[in-house]
Scaffold this active site. Sequence first.
Site, short mmCIF file in Angstrom:
data_model
loop_
_atom_site.label_atom_id
_atom_site.label_comp_id
_atom_site.label_asym_id
_atom_site.label_seq_id
_atom_site.Cartn_x
_atom_site.Cartn_y
_atom_site.Cartn_z
N LYS A 112 50.56 21.21 65.47
CA LYS A 112 51.12 20.27 66.46
C LYS A 112 50.76 18.84 66.03
CE LYS A 112 50.78 19.88 71.59
NZ LYS A 112 50.12 20.49 72.77
N SER B 25 53.32 21.85 76.29
CA SER B 25 53.68 20.77 75.41
C SER B 25 53.76 21.19 73.94
CB SER B 25 52.67 19.63 75.57
OG SER B 25 51.39 20.03 75.17
N THR C 51 45.96 22.09 77.71
CA THR C 51 45.14 21.45 78.74
C THR C 51 45.42 22.15 80.07
OG1 THR C 51 45.31 19.39 77.54
CG2 THR C 51 44.55 19.24 79.82
N SER C 52 46.71 22.46 80.28
CA SER C 52 47.14 23.27 81.42
C SER C 52 48.50 23.86 81.07
CB SER C 52 47.22 22.40 82.67
OG SER C 52 47.66 23.18 83.75
N GLY C 53 48.49 24.98 80.39
CA GLY C 53 49.73 25.70 80.11
C GLY C 53 50.40 25.42 78.78
N SER C 54 49.88 24.50 77.99
CA SER C 54 50.64 24.02 76.83
C SER C 54 50.69 24.96 75.63
CB SER C 54 50.12 22.66 76.37
OG SER C 54 50.58 21.67 77.26
#
Length: 555
Positions: free
Chosen positions: A106, A186, A207-210
């Site tokens: 990424k 993301s 971080t939350s779901g990425s």
Amino acid sequence: MFPTTPTLVYLLLCWLQLATSVPFSHTSRSLLDISISDLGALLGNGTITSYGLVDLYMRRTKEVNDDLNAVIELNPHALNTARQLDEERAKGSIRGPLHGIPILVKDNYATDDMPTGAGSVCLARSRPRRDAHVVSRLRKAGAIILGKANLSEFSGMRGSNVTEGWSARGGQTSGAYVKHQSACGSSSGSGVAASLGLAAGTLGTETSGSISCPAMFNNVVGIKPTVGLTSRDGVVPLTPRQDTTGPIAQSVADAAAILDIIAGKDVNDNYTSAQPWDAPPSYTSALNASALVGKRLGVIWLDDDILNITGGANREQTKVVFDKALLDLEAAGAELVNVTLGTRGVSLQEAAQWVRGNMSEYAFPDFKEGMSTYIGDLLPGPDGIANISELYECLKSDPLEQASTFSLENWELALQVNITAGSAKAWEAYVAASGISRNLIVDPIVEHKLDAIVMPPELSWTATASPGLPIVTVPIGALGDDAETVWGDSGTLIRSAPGLPLGLSFTADRWTEKELIGYAYAYEQVSRKRRTLKPQIKPSSDLDSILKYNMLELL
Ligand SMILES: *[C@@H]1O[C@H](CO)[C@@H](O)[C@H](O)[C@H]1NC(C)=O
Ligand SMILES: *[C@@H]1O[C@H](CO)[C@@H](O)[C@H](O)[C@H]1NC(C)=O
Ligand SMILES: *[C@@H]1O[C@H](CO)[C@@H](O)[C@H](O)[C@H]1NC(C)=O
Ligand SMILES: *[C@@H]1O[C@H](CO)[C@@H](O)[C@H](O)[C@H]1NC(C)=O
Ligand SMILES: *[C@@H]1O[C@H](CO)[C@@H](O)[C@H](O)[C@H]1NC(C)=O
Ligand SMILES: *[C@@H]1O[C@H](CO)[C@@H](O)[C@H](O)[C@H]1NC(C)=O
Ligand SMILES: *[C@@H]1O[C@H](CO)[C@@H](O)[C@H](O)[C@H]1NC(C)=O
Ligand SMILES: *[C@@H]1O[C@H](CO)[C@@H](O)[C@H](O)[C@H]1NC(C)=O
Ligand SMILES: *[C@@H]1O[C@H](CO)[C@@H](O)[C@H](O)[C@H]1NC(C)=O
Ligand SMILES: CC(=O)N[C@H]1CO[C@H](CO)[C@@H](O)[C@@H]1O
């Protein structure tokens, strides 16, 4: 050098074998489903070279990238690196299972041989001083960093009307299974690239779901490690309390092979000192098809779409697929127990609101300070970014950043915060958010003596984010023809539709990756869902092209 006669005879025999019969009797011929270990075997016996493999992945990327924007940039040094690793191999020196294996990371991972922007053209003007720690671990292990994957700019930390998977540097990523499909975010490009075999594996961040969300939307496996299992040094930050680095790949085995390399302590990321061991266990050793036998799994299903991922649509159609996955878990030997999230008497809506509210109290100061530190570490240069205010000014004014279309309100909120990341207020908010969320998962595990919990991915990422719990997400099939087509808020990307991939998340307390990987692998062996879904857009160049190429080159 010209090959010696016995080598020639051997090569001729290989060529005859290739030309006349199935060259890989037990191995896939397609980069859509070949494993890293089978690629290693083909490299090991000279059927392919890393040079050929890098060239092939690059051709595949060029075939689909205009449509999908999964890759921001291909590494101009990758072919040279591949040649060196081929030479090392020819001399009998093999660094390990990732020797000569191309991996895409990424764009928020610092790389010293390519710009790093977290999707931002402004940030990419500065060069990082060195590779992110986990990138240097991959290189040392012989992996080839093939390029940078697209993402939601700053991993989503930009503004509320910025579409997921969009970045100034890479454009709009989309998924390959449904036309105009969101790839989620993301780590959008990592998910798409893993799914279409644009690299042998990828790194995302969560971080939350990425990691979990793009893994689900793109029909691949994602491992979100416990915060602190893998270093975040050199990764463009969001909040160190939640950020984690992990693999997205075609199979549990491939993801585990990458995790084996990147997991471990790092003096430059002191969250890693919380690891309860000197060195992490081997995650590939957890790949046991019997791992679910006799294990108690809690099952969480909510009848309302509390997180409103699909605006409440297609719950029934999703449940049909989810329930089939539960049958496969039972077929693999698991005992299932219906459980509810440990909300301790408050409604789930309220708990979710508290988590979100408290999270924003610490995430903004964390982002402001983390980003300032990250920028402070960049190499100075005439075009470089000097500090966070200058970066914000650039985001506002550079036409490529499209500030008039895509808002910057998260940046504005972060720059306006009056508390520091180290303040008592931020800490209290973190203690509240992580306490509430941890209970959601750990209470039912303790109460029902569970080994892990399974749930739809969209639920897992919210519950595990602030306490830093691990998630392993696997494909379970796709929505059926009776599903409704639902567009996201922007009206440009589809979030739910017939054929859209679905996933299942395994989660438990911190440091349980080894167990979760075992369960996910055992489920995968029984269900084998990934191969049942066919992408609508996929590259056509495949392994057969480099077999011929190698043979012609050598003979
Ligand atoms: C090379 O390895 C692959 C994968 O294990 C195998 O299928 C193939 O037969 C081997 N080829 C040669 C020439 O040994
Ligand atoms: C951890 O590292 C950060 C940044 O390197 C530093 O600010 C912090 O004080 C360290 N914390 C501990 C407990 O050492
Ligand atoms: C695989 O799991 C089964 C069931 O838990 C266990 O009996 C067996 O020893 C494991 N195999 C290996 C190789 O670890
Ligand atoms: C989810 O969205 C639907 C449709 O917009 C709405 O009816 C429902 O109230 C929402 N649910 C929650 C929990 O926000
Ligand atoms: C678990 O809940 C589902 C409904 O979501 C129900 O169909 C199933 O029978 C329950 N299983 C057990 C063991 O209670
Ligand atoms: C933080 O969580 C507490 C519960 O522990 C709650 O009372 C409070 O309202 C939450 N704060 C925000 C800003 O949501
Ligand atoms: C940021 O850098 C710019 C350009 O070097 C400088 O003019 C400005 O004073 C700096 N701002 C802060 C807050 O350090
Ligand atoms: C996003 O918000 C910005 C700033 O408020 C606005 O100018 C822009 O039109 C919005 N864009 C979209 C696509 O809605
Ligand atoms: C921070 O303080 C300034 C000046 O007192 C104020 O204008 C601003 O609204 C405050 N920001 C927040 C997020 O409270
Ligand atoms: C490698 C590659 O194709 N990169 C492209 C990513 O997307 C941007 C914007 O669409 C293109 O400019 C790049 O060429």
